[in-house]
Design a protein around this motif. Sequence first.
Motif, PDB file in Angstrom:
ATOM      1  N   ALA A  51       0.837  -1.209   0.000  1.00 20.07           N
ATOM      2  CA  ALA A  51       0.000   0.000   0.000  1.00 20.07           C
ATOM      3  C   ALA A  51       0.869   1.255   0.000  1.00 20.07           C
ATOM      4  O   ALA A  51       0.610   2.207  -0.755  1.00 20.07           O
ATOM      5  N   ALA A  52       1.922   1.251   0.815  1.00 26.08           N
ATOM      6  CA  ALA A  52       2.824   2.409   0.871  1.00 26.08           C
ATOM      7  C   ALA A  52       3.557   2.582  -0.463  1.00 26.08           C
ATOM      8  O   ALA A  52       3.716   3.703  -0.952  1.00 26.08           O
ATOM      9  N   TRP A  54       2.526   1.586  -3.431  1.00 24.83           N
ATOM     10  CA  TRP A  54       1.574   2.063  -4.424  1.00 24.83           C
ATOM     11  C   TRP A  54       1.378   3.572  -4.275  1.00 24.83           C
ATOM     12  O   TRP A  54       1.346   4.302  -5.268  1.00 24.83           O
ATOM     13  N   LEU A  55       1.254   4.053  -3.046  1.00 26.69           N
ATOM     14  CA  LEU A  55       1.100   5.486  -2.800  1.00 26.69           C
ATOM     15  C   LEU A  55       2.311   6.256  -3.328  1.00 26.69           C
ATOM     16  O   LEU A  55       2.156   7.289  -3.982  1.00 26.69           O
ATOM     17  N   TRP A  58       2.159   6.345  -7.124  1.00 24.96           N
ATOM     18  CA  TRP A  58       1.119   7.273  -7.560  1.00 24.96           C
ATOM     19  C   TRP A  58       1.588   8.715  -7.391  1.00 24.96           C
ATOM     20  O   TRP A  58       1.408   9.537  -8.298  1.00 24.96           O
ATOM     21  N   LEU A  59       2.184   9.035  -6.240  1.00 22.76           N
ATOM     22  CA  LEU A  59       2.678  10.394  -6.008  1.00 22.76           C
ATOM     23  C   LEU A  59       3.710  10.798  -7.044  1.00 22.76           C
ATOM     24  O   LEU A  59       3.704  11.935  -7.522  1.00 22.76           O
ATOM     25  N   VAL A 123       7.188   4.579   1.031  1.00 25.72           N
ATOM     26  CA  VAL A 123       6.531   5.544   0.136  1.00 25.72           C
ATOM     27  C   VAL A 123       7.603   6.314  -0.640  1.00 25.72           C
ATOM     28  O   VAL A 123       7.527   6.452  -1.868  1.00 25.72           O
TER      29      VAL A 123
END
Length: 189
Positions: A51-52, A54-55, A58-59, A123
């Motif tokens: 999840a981190a 992917w974030l 995306w960022l 992230v």
Amino acid sequence: MDAFLISTGLVALAEIGDKTQLLALLLAARFKRPWPIVGGILVATVLNHAAAGWLGTWLSSQVSEFWLNLALALCFAVVAGWTLIPDKLDDEPGLMERYGAFFATLVAFFIAEMGDKTQVATVMLAAQYDSLFWVIAGTTVGMLLANVPVIWLGNRAANTLPLTWIRRAAAAFFAVMASYALWRAFLLS
């Protein structure tokens, strides 16, 4: 391969003395069943860091490279300072009494990693590197390298490690990553 090696090294160093390492020690003492605990750590880390990651990916697609590198430099610098602060474990006795070793570990580790410096690092690493898979694999291996020995070696080994120096080394590594991201930002300006 750089994404994997740097992710592994950063997270393994950052985890030493972290609250999740203390949690691994607590779970090992409580359940005395290492394999379900290792399995819980593995699953929780993969889910949390995916999840981190992917974030971060995306960022990186939403922000220009210049601003992304400036933000990465700032975040790495903040995490470098954060790494110098020793963690304390928040006890969750209700979770451990109700569920078995695997599920208690999975839930406790997933929650403990929320907003933790290694999740933030994941992230940032995913934003910096193009290979999401290798970042997640590296951060997961780093978590396991730091936590699995604690499960088997227990308190004896944890008390003999020079945690202050290990935290300083991890902070220096994050500071180097901050400098590198800052240098990349200025090359783009």
